[in-house]
Design a protein around this motif. Structure first.
Motif, PDB file in Angstrom:
ATOM      1  N   LEU A  23      37.218  49.064  71.921  1.00  0.00           N
ATOM      2  CA  LEU A  23      37.950  49.963  71.275  1.00  0.00           C
ATOM      3  C   LEU A  23      36.788  50.641  70.858  1.00  0.00           C
ATOM      4  O   LEU A  23      35.704  50.344  70.464  1.00  0.00           O
ATOM      5  N   VAL A  24      37.018  52.144  70.273  1.00  0.00           N
ATOM      6  CA  VAL A  24      36.125  52.977  69.974  1.00  0.00           C
ATOM      7  C   VAL A  24      35.951  52.561  68.311  1.00  0.00           C
ATOM      8  O   VAL A  24      36.923  52.573  67.727  1.00  0.00           O
ATOM      9  N   GLY A  25      34.794  52.687  67.938  1.00  0.00           N
ATOM     10  CA  GLY A  25      34.315  52.400  66.762  1.00  0.00           C
ATOM     11  C   GLY A  25      32.982  52.064  66.376  1.00  0.00           C
ATOM     12  O   GLY A  25      32.054  52.151  67.541  1.00  0.00           O
ATOM     13  N   GLY A  26      32.554  51.655  65.309  1.00  0.00           N
ATOM     14  CA  GLY A  26      31.423  51.147  65.141  1.00  0.00           C
ATOM     15  C   GLY A  26      30.968  50.652  63.799  1.00  0.00           C
ATOM     16  O   GLY A  26      31.898  50.441  62.929  1.00  0.00           O
ATOM     17  N   TYR A  84      27.839  38.068  60.869  1.00  0.00           N
ATOM     18  CA  TYR A  84      29.594  37.776  60.623  1.00  0.00           C
ATOM     19  C   TYR A  84      30.114  39.406  60.585  1.00  0.00           C
ATOM     20  O   TYR A  84      29.284  40.211  60.045  1.00  0.00           O
ATOM     21  N   SER A  85      31.147  39.463  61.000  1.00  0.00           N
ATOM     22  CA  SER A  85      31.680  40.900  60.993  1.00  0.00           C
ATOM     23  C   SER A  85      32.881  41.048  60.101  1.00  0.00           C
ATOM     24  O   SER A  85      33.763  39.901  60.325  1.00  0.00           O
ATOM     25  N   VAL A  86      33.211  41.995  59.614  1.00  0.00           N
ATOM     26  CA  VAL A  86      34.436  42.669  58.848  1.00  0.00           C
ATOM     27  C   VAL A  86      34.792  43.690  59.515  1.00  0.00           C
ATOM     28  O   VAL A  86      33.847  44.786  59.517  1.00  0.00           O
ATOM     29  N   THR A  87      35.768  43.687  60.441  1.00  0.00           N
ATOM     30  CA  THR A  87      36.247  45.085  60.942  1.00  0.00           C
ATOM     31  C   THR A  87      37.681  45.640  60.486  1.00  0.00           C
ATOM     32  O   THR A  87      38.613  44.779  60.520  1.00  0.00           O
ATOM     33  N   GLU A  92      32.384  57.584  63.995  1.00  0.00           N
ATOM     34  CA  GLU A  92      32.012  57.125  65.267  1.00  0.00           C
ATOM     35  C   GLU A  92      32.961  57.683  66.551  1.00  0.00           C
ATOM     36  O   GLU A  92      32.347  57.754  67.602  1.00  0.00           O
ATOM     37  N   ALA A  93      34.054  57.823  66.333  1.00  0.00           N
ATOM     38  CA  ALA A  93      34.890  58.582  67.454  1.00  0.00           C
ATOM     39  C   ALA A  93      34.170  60.015  67.687  1.00  0.00           C
ATOM     40  O   ALA A  93      34.105  60.249  68.948  1.00  0.00           O
ATOM     41  N   LYS A  94      33.827  60.645  66.654  1.00  0.00           N
ATOM     42  CA  LYS A  94      33.225  62.110  67.101  1.00  0.00           C
ATOM     43  C   LYS A  94      31.804  61.754  67.984  1.00  0.00           C
ATOM     44  O   LYS A  94      31.436  62.500  68.863  1.00  0.00           O
ATOM     45  N   GLU A  95      30.998  60.890  67.404  1.00  0.00           N
ATOM     46  CA  GLU A  95      29.735  60.476  68.078  1.00  0.00           C
ATOM     47  C   GLU A  95      29.994  59.907  69.337  1.00  0.00           C
ATOM     48  O   GLU A  95      28.939  60.449  70.397  1.00  0.00           O
ATOM     49  N   GLU A  96      31.077  59.100  69.696  1.00  0.00           N
ATOM     50  CA  GLU A  96      30.921  58.548  70.864  1.00  0.00           C
ATOM     51  C   GLU A  96      31.835  59.382  71.933  1.00  0.00           C
ATOM     52  O   GLU A  96      31.464  59.153  73.103  1.00  0.00           O
ATOM     53  N   THR A  97      33.025  59.796  71.486  1.00  0.00           N
ATOM     54  CA  THR A  97      33.895  60.429  72.411  1.00  0.00           C
ATOM     55  C   THR A  97      34.020  61.986  72.345  1.00  0.00           C
ATOM     56  O   THR A  97      34.530  62.567  73.230  1.00  0.00           O
ATOM     57  N   GLY A  98      33.460  62.636  71.481  1.00  0.00           N
ATOM     58  CA  GLY A  98      33.725  64.034  71.040  1.00  0.00           C
ATOM     59  C   GLY A  98      34.834  64.397  70.370  1.00  0.00           C
ATOM     60  O   GLY A  98      35.364  65.510  70.219  1.00  0.00           O
ATOM     61  N   LEU A  99      35.846  63.111  70.387  1.00  0.00           N
ATOM     62  CA  LEU A  99      37.173  63.589  69.448  1.00  0.00           C
ATOM     63  C   LEU A  99      36.945  63.720  68.341  1.00  0.00           C
ATOM     64  O   LEU A  99      36.510  62.852  67.467  1.00  0.00           O
ATOM     65  N   ASP A 100      37.900  64.561  67.650  1.00  0.00           N
ATOM     66  CA  ASP A 100      37.677  64.839  66.124  1.00  0.00           C
ATOM     67  C   ASP A 100      39.154  64.203  65.469  1.00  0.00           C
ATOM     68  O   ASP A 100      40.143  64.831  65.767  1.00  0.00           O
ATOM     69  N   SER A 121      34.404  49.578  61.446  1.00  0.00           N
ATOM     70  CA  SER A 121      35.743  50.184  61.945  1.00  0.00           C
ATOM     71  C   SER A 121      36.036  50.379  63.040  1.00  0.00           C
ATOM     72  O   SER A 121      35.130  50.723  63.977  1.00  0.00           O
ATOM     73  N   CYS A 122      37.398  50.269  63.911  1.00  0.00           N
ATOM     74  CA  CYS A 122      37.563  50.615  65.071  1.00  0.00           C
ATOM     75  C   CYS A 122      39.023  51.207  65.087  1.00  0.00           C
ATOM     76  O   CYS A 122      39.854  51.163  64.069  1.00  0.00           O
ATOM     77  N   GLY A 123      39.507  51.853  66.303  1.00  0.00           N
ATOM     78  CA  GLY A 123      40.528  52.447  66.526  1.00  0.00           C
ATOM     79  C   GLY A 123      41.261  52.223  67.520  1.00  0.00           C
ATOM     80  O   GLY A 123      40.842  52.134  68.685  1.00  0.00           O
TER      81      GLY A 123
END
Length: 154
Positions: free
Chosen positions: A46-49, A99-102, A64-72, A21-23
């Motif tokens: 984009l932020v995600g993982g 192959y990816s599914v995002t 992922e957003a919390k882990e990478e950016t600190g944003l909740d 997922s990404c945002g």
């Protein structure tokens, strides 16, 4: 180790499907948050993982957003934008094939300043979606182009 590492220990480099997922995270003036990752080639994206076992796609983005950016993002509105799948086989720098599914969410009007919280990130910045950095991951540029062409909903 995480799910992907455990799986790779069993199957090696052979092709798999990776779900993530990404945002499209925007601030109050419509700028998009991009992350400059250490790998590959210090490109922006984009932020995600990647999804872990038992997670929903929303939970993946929130974690992922919390882990990478600190944003909740737990109390934020996450609007499903699109799901990207199919395409060509990708090969990671270490030889892993996938192959990816995002799943892409729009997360509007975020208040707060992202900061580096892991070893994946070199930095973060807010960009006007019509003026993105040159050194950007192509699939994320494509996603943002689709979002702009659909009227930047949400």
């Amino acid at each position: 180790m995480g799910y992907i590492e455990d799986l790779r220990a069993l199957i090696g480099h052979q092709p798999i499907i990776l779900n993530g997922s990404c945002g499209i995270i925007t601030n109050h003036i419509g700028k998009v948050l991009l992350q400059q990752r250490c790998e590959p080639q210090e490109r922006w994206g984009l932020v995600g993982g990647l999804m872990e076992m038992g997670e929903s796609t929303k939970q993946t983005l929130i974690r992922e957003a919390k882990e990478e950016t600190g944003l909740d993002l737990r109390n934020q509105s996450l609007h499903l934008f699109d799901i990207y799948s199919g395409g060509t086989l990708s090969v990671a720098a270490n030889g892993d094939e996938f192959y990816s599914v995002t799943t892409v969410y729009v997360v509007p009007n975020i208040v707060g300043a992202p900061h580096i919280t892991d070893q994946e990130s070199l930095g973060f910045d807010w960009f006007d979606p019509t003026n993105l950095p040159d050194n950007m991951v192509p699939r994320y540029r494509h996603i943002l182009s689709d979002w702009q062409n659909q009227g930047r909903n949400f």
